[in-house]
Design a protein around this motif. Structure first.
Motif, PDB file in Angstrom:
ATOM      1  N   PHE A 157       0.814  -1.217   0.000  1.00  0.00           N
ATOM      2  CA  PHE A 157       0.000   0.000   0.000  1.00  0.00           C
ATOM      3  C   PHE A 157       0.852   1.273   0.000  1.00  0.00           C
ATOM      4  O   PHE A 157       0.439   2.308   0.506  1.00  0.00           O
ATOM      5  CB  PHE A 157      -0.960   0.021   1.199  1.00  0.00           C
ATOM      6  N   LYS A 158       2.069   1.190  -0.544  1.00  0.00           N
ATOM      7  CA  LYS A 158       2.919   2.370  -0.707  1.00  0.00           C
ATOM      8  C   LYS A 158       3.452   2.355  -2.134  1.00  0.00           C
ATOM      9  O   LYS A 158       4.537   1.836  -2.398  1.00  0.00           O
ATOM     10  CB  LYS A 158       4.065   2.371   0.302  1.00  0.00           C
ATOM     11  N   PRO A 159       2.688   2.886  -3.078  1.00  0.00           N
ATOM     12  CA  PRO A 159       3.099   2.801  -4.484  1.00  0.00           C
ATOM     13  C   PRO A 159       4.326   3.655  -4.765  1.00  0.00           C
ATOM     14  O   PRO A 159       4.583   4.665  -4.100  1.00  0.00           O
ATOM     15  CB  PRO A 159       1.867   3.329  -5.234  1.00  0.00           C
ATOM     16  N   VAL A 160       5.078   3.246  -5.776  1.00  0.00           N
ATOM     17  CA  VAL A 160       6.255   3.988  -6.215  1.00  0.00           C
ATOM     18  C   VAL A 160       5.795   5.048  -7.210  1.00  0.00           C
ATOM     19  O   VAL A 160       5.172   4.731  -8.229  1.00  0.00           O
ATOM     20  CB  VAL A 160       7.281   3.045  -6.862  1.00  0.00           C
ATOM     21  N   THR A 161       6.086   6.292  -6.933  1.00  0.00           N
ATOM     22  CA  THR A 161       5.680   7.399  -7.797  1.00  0.00           C
ATOM     23  C   THR A 161       6.907   8.059  -8.403  1.00  0.00           C
ATOM     24  O   THR A 161       8.027   7.919  -7.900  1.00  0.00           O
ATOM     25  CB  THR A 161       4.874   8.437  -6.998  1.00  0.00           C
ATOM     26  N   GLY A 162       6.685   8.771  -9.487  1.00  0.00           N
ATOM     27  CA  GLY A 162       7.768   9.486 -10.156  1.00  0.00           C
ATOM     28  C   GLY A 162       8.079  10.803  -9.467  1.00  0.00           C
ATOM     29  O   GLY A 162       7.585  11.109  -8.373  1.00  0.00           O
ATOM     30  N   ARG A 163       8.916  11.595 -10.133  1.00  0.00           N
ATOM     31  CA  ARG A 163       9.312  12.877  -9.551  1.00  0.00           C
ATOM     32  C   ARG A 163       8.143  13.853  -9.593  1.00  0.00           C
ATOM     33  O   ARG A 163       7.213  13.720 -10.392  1.00  0.00           O
ATOM     34  CB  ARG A 163      10.489  13.461 -10.329  1.00  0.00           C
ATOM     35  N   ALA A 164       8.218  14.839  -8.753  1.00  0.00           N
ATOM     36  CA  ALA A 164       7.197  15.883  -8.737  1.00  0.00           C
ATOM     37  C   ALA A 164       7.429  16.851  -9.893  1.00  0.00           C
ATOM     38  O   ALA A 164       8.521  16.900 -10.471  1.00  0.00           O
ATOM     39  CB  ALA A 164       7.242  16.624  -7.405  1.00  0.00           C
ATOM     40  N   PRO A 165       6.436  17.635 -10.287  1.00  0.00           N
ATOM     41  CA  PRO A 165       6.641  18.613 -11.364  1.00  0.00           C
ATOM     42  C   PRO A 165       7.731  19.618 -11.007  1.00  0.00           C
ATOM     43  O   PRO A 165       7.905  20.001  -9.845  1.00  0.00           O
ATOM     44  CB  PRO A 165       5.270  19.290 -11.487  1.00  0.00           C
ATOM     45  N   THR A 166       8.488  20.041 -12.016  1.00  0.00           N
ATOM     46  CA  THR A 166       9.579  21.002 -11.793  1.00  0.00           C
ATOM     47  C   THR A 166       9.078  22.428 -11.655  1.00  0.00           C
ATOM     48  O   THR A 166       9.852  23.316 -11.304  1.00  0.00           O
ATOM     49  CB  THR A 166      10.573  20.918 -12.956  1.00  0.00           C
ATOM     50  N   PHE A 167       7.818  22.669 -11.940  1.00  0.00           N
ATOM     51  CA  PHE A 167       7.259  24.012 -11.808  1.00  0.00           C
ATOM     52  C   PHE A 167       5.840  23.886 -11.264  1.00  0.00           C
ATOM     53  O   PHE A 167       5.230  22.814 -11.308  1.00  0.00           O
ATOM     54  CB  PHE A 167       7.245  24.743 -13.159  1.00  0.00           C
ATOM     55  N   GLN A 168       5.350  24.988 -10.761  1.00  0.00           N
ATOM     56  CA  GLN A 168       4.012  25.015 -10.192  1.00  0.00           C
ATOM     57  C   GLN A 168       2.990  25.110 -11.316  1.00  0.00           C
ATOM     58  O   GLN A 168       2.976  26.078 -12.081  1.00  0.00           O
ATOM     59  CB  GLN A 168       3.856  26.208  -9.237  1.00  0.00           C
ATOM     60  N   ARG A 169       2.166  24.096 -11.436  1.00  0.00           N
ATOM     61  CA  ARG A 169       1.194  24.079 -12.524  1.00  0.00           C
ATOM     62  C   ARG A 169      -0.062  24.870 -12.168  1.00  0.00           C
ATOM     63  O   ARG A 169      -0.458  25.770 -12.888  1.00  0.00           O
ATOM     64  CB  ARG A 169       0.821  22.632 -12.856  1.00  0.00           C
ATOM     65  N   ASN A 170      -0.656  24.513 -11.072  1.00  0.00           N
ATOM     66  CA  ASN A 170      -1.917  25.147 -10.680  1.00  0.00           C
ATOM     67  C   ASN A 170      -1.602  26.382  -9.841  1.00  0.00           C
ATOM     68  O   ASN A 170      -1.754  26.401  -8.615  1.00  0.00           O
ATOM     69  CB  ASN A 170      -2.773  24.150  -9.902  1.00  0.00           C
ATOM     70  N   THR A 171      -1.135  27.427 -10.507  1.00  0.00           N
ATOM     71  CA  THR A 171      -0.752  28.644  -9.785  1.00  0.00           C
ATOM     72  C   THR A 171      -1.953  29.378  -9.203  1.00  0.00           C
ATOM     73  O   THR A 171      -1.821  30.105  -8.222  1.00  0.00           O
ATOM     74  CB  THR A 171       0.006  29.579 -10.732  1.00  0.00           C
ATOM     75  N   SER A 172      -3.131  29.210  -9.818  1.00  0.00           N
ATOM     76  CA  SER A 172      -4.329  29.895  -9.323  1.00  0.00           C
ATOM     77  C   SER A 172      -5.017  29.144  -8.198  1.00  0.00           C
ATOM     78  O   SER A 172      -6.039  29.620  -7.688  1.00  0.00           O
ATOM     79  CB  SER A 172      -5.322  30.102 -10.473  1.00  0.00           C
ATOM     80  N   ALA A 173      -4.476  27.988  -7.822  1.00  0.00           N
ATOM     81  CA  ALA A 173      -5.054  27.173  -6.745  1.00  0.00           C
ATOM     82  C   ALA A 173      -6.512  26.826  -7.022  1.00  0.00           C
ATOM     83  O   ALA A 173      -7.375  26.895  -6.147  1.00  0.00           O
ATOM     84  CB  ALA A 173      -4.914  27.877  -5.398  1.00  0.00           C
ATOM     85  N   LEU A 174      -6.793  26.458  -8.265  1.00  0.00           N
ATOM     86  CA  LEU A 174      -8.153  26.067  -8.629  1.00  0.00           C
ATOM     87  C   LEU A 174      -8.434  24.644  -8.155  1.00  0.00           C
ATOM     88  O   LEU A 174      -7.504  23.859  -7.945  1.00  0.00           O
ATOM     89  CB  LEU A 174      -8.329  26.144 -10.151  1.00  0.00           C
ATOM     90  N   PRO A 175      -9.690  24.295  -7.993  1.00  0.00           N
ATOM     91  CA  PRO A 175     -10.009  22.886  -7.711  1.00  0.00           C
ATOM     92  C   PRO A 175      -9.515  21.993  -8.844  1.00  0.00           C
ATOM     93  O   PRO A 175      -9.402  22.420  -9.995  1.00  0.00           O
ATOM     94  CB  PRO A 175     -11.541  22.882  -7.603  1.00  0.00           C
ATOM     95  N   ILE A 176      -9.203  20.761  -8.495  1.00  0.00           N
ATOM     96  CA  ILE A 176      -8.577  19.874  -9.465  1.00  0.00           C
ATOM     97  C   ILE A 176      -9.464  19.659 -10.683  1.00  0.00           C
ATOM     98  O   ILE A 176      -8.983  19.556 -11.817  1.00  0.00           O
ATOM     99  CB  ILE A 176      -8.228  18.523  -8.789  1.00  0.00           C
ATOM    100  N   GLY A 177     -10.793  19.629 -10.480  1.00  0.00           N
ATOM    101  CA  GLY A 177     -11.690  19.437 -11.613  1.00  0.00           C
ATOM    102  C   GLY A 177     -11.637  20.600 -12.584  1.00  0.00           C
ATOM    103  O   GLY A 177     -11.533  20.414 -13.807  1.00  0.00           O
ATOM    104  N   GLU A 178     -11.696  21.828 -12.054  1.00  0.00           N
ATOM    105  CA  GLU A 178     -11.636  23.006 -12.925  1.00  0.00           C
ATOM    106  C   GLU A 178     -10.266  23.124 -13.591  1.00  0.00           C
ATOM    107  O   GLU A 178     -10.161  23.530 -14.753  1.00  0.00           O
ATOM    108  CB  GLU A 178     -11.945  24.259 -12.111  1.00  0.00           C
ATOM    109  N   PHE A 179      -9.203  22.780 -12.858  1.00  0.00           N
ATOM    110  CA  PHE A 179      -7.863  22.879 -13.435  1.00  0.00           C
ATOM    111  C   PHE A 179      -7.691  21.910 -14.604  1.00  0.00           C
ATOM    112  O   PHE A 179      -7.176  22.275 -15.669  1.00  0.00           O
ATOM    113  CB  PHE A 179      -6.826  22.594 -12.349  1.00  0.00           C
ATOM    114  N   LEU A 180      -8.140  20.670 -14.428  1.00  0.00           N
ATOM    115  CA  LEU A 180      -8.027  19.699 -15.514  1.00  0.00           C
ATOM    116  C   LEU A 180      -8.920  20.077 -16.688  1.00  0.00           C
ATOM    117  O   LEU A 180      -8.559  19.854 -17.852  1.00  0.00           O
ATOM    118  CB  LEU A 180      -8.394  18.304 -15.000  1.00  0.00           C
ATOM    119  N   TYR A 181     -10.085  20.656 -16.402  1.00  0.00           N
ATOM    120  CA  TYR A 181     -10.967  21.081 -17.489  1.00  0.00           C
ATOM    121  C   TYR A 181     -10.327  22.208 -18.294  1.00  0.00           C
ATOM    122  O   TYR A 181     -10.459  22.268 -19.516  1.00  0.00           O
ATOM    123  CB  TYR A 181     -12.309  21.528 -16.911  1.00  0.00           C
TER     124      TYR A 181
END
Length: 276
Positions: free
Chosen positions: A160-184
């Motif tokens: 129950f501890k999956p292996v994940t990749g690196r985090a993004p090198t820059f801030q994507r959601n700079t406006s702090a939108l909800p994940i649904g609105e950001f992906l849309y």
């Protein structure tokens, strides 16, 4: 106990005893029938449930009762025989197997039980299950602890501890939108990138359409021709046949015009001139 309705209606016939014994039997049969009806009314008085049936069912039941009366069969006897036939059919169906099933497993005799097993067999089922419950709970608890706190033996990765990749090198959601609105919103960015790539591919296709095209075989023939021309020019300039050409002392003006023309067409002279 209060006297019944029939008892209230009974009256002693005047006369001698032997005279009363010789009375017509019709009155006795009538009294017996009245007593039977009274008993049925008392029994039916306790039955408060009255099912609602349609007229057709009522007619069928009436015909069935009349048929039973004609054959002098009591209704409860008929129900008993019907239940017996159903039990027989159920027993036949329980031992019935399709004809295509021919597999017959080999059954071994039951192993001899020791004293503890015999005592356990004599115990009721719910008592055996009650005694077995703590062992089952302990086994489940051990399995749950092994899963939650264990490690995969094949990969060495904790459960129950999956292996994940690196985090993004820059801030994507700079406006702090909800994940649904950001992906849309990212959907429109993907559409723009897709359109840009499609336009670039179209321009590349148009540019290639306006240029002469040479296949792989033509390019191979051209390379062989260049190699042959280079070899001819080298042999012409290598007067002493030592395998080396001194460009500062080589006489380039004496090249054959045909070789010069072909070499110019093959971009040989610019190649030679860079060493002069």
């Amino acid at each position: 106990m209060a006297p019944s309705k029939l008892a209230k209606q009974l009256t002693r016939t005047p006369g001698q005893l032997w005279d009363r014994l010789l009375v017509d039997t019709d009155s006795k049969q009538r009294r017996i029938e009245e007593l039977r009806q009274q008993m049925e009314e008392m029994e039916m008085g306790e039955c408060t449930f009255k099912p609602q049936i349609n007229p057709r069912t009522r007619v069928l039941v009436q015909e069935r009762l009349e048929a039973l009366k004609q054959h002098n069969i009591k209704y409860h006897d008929q129900l008993f025989k019907d239940a017996e036939r159903r039990r027989q059919r159920q027993a036949e169906y329980s031992h019935w197997y399709p004809e295509e099933i021919t597999f017959q497993p080999k059954l071994y005799k039951r192993a001899r039980l020791n004293n503890e097993d015999e005592e356990r067999e004599q115990e009721p089922v719910f008592e055996r299950m009650y005694k077995l419950a703590p062992k089952l709970m302990e086994k489940k608890r051990a399995m749950r602890d092994a899963i939650l706190n264990g490690v995969d033996p094949e990969t060495g990765q904790p459960f129950f501890k999956p292996v994940t990749g690196r985090a993004p090198t820059f801030q994507r959601n700079t406006s702090a939108l909800p994940i649904g609105e950001f992906l849309y919103g990212m959907r429109y960015d993907f559409d723009e990138r897709k359109g840009f790539k499609a336009e670039r591919a179209r321009l590349l296709t148009d540019s290639l359409a306006n240029k002469p095209y040479a296949g792989t075989k033509s390019q191979a023939l051209l390379e062989k021709m260049k190699e042959r021309r280079f070899q001819q020019i080298f042999e012409y300039l290598d007067k002493d046949q030592d395998g080396a050409v001194a460009l500062d002392s080589a006489d380039l003006d004496m090249l054959d015009p045909e070789h010069t023309r072909s070499s110019r067409n093959s971009a040989i002279l610019p190649f030679i001139s860079q060493f002069l």
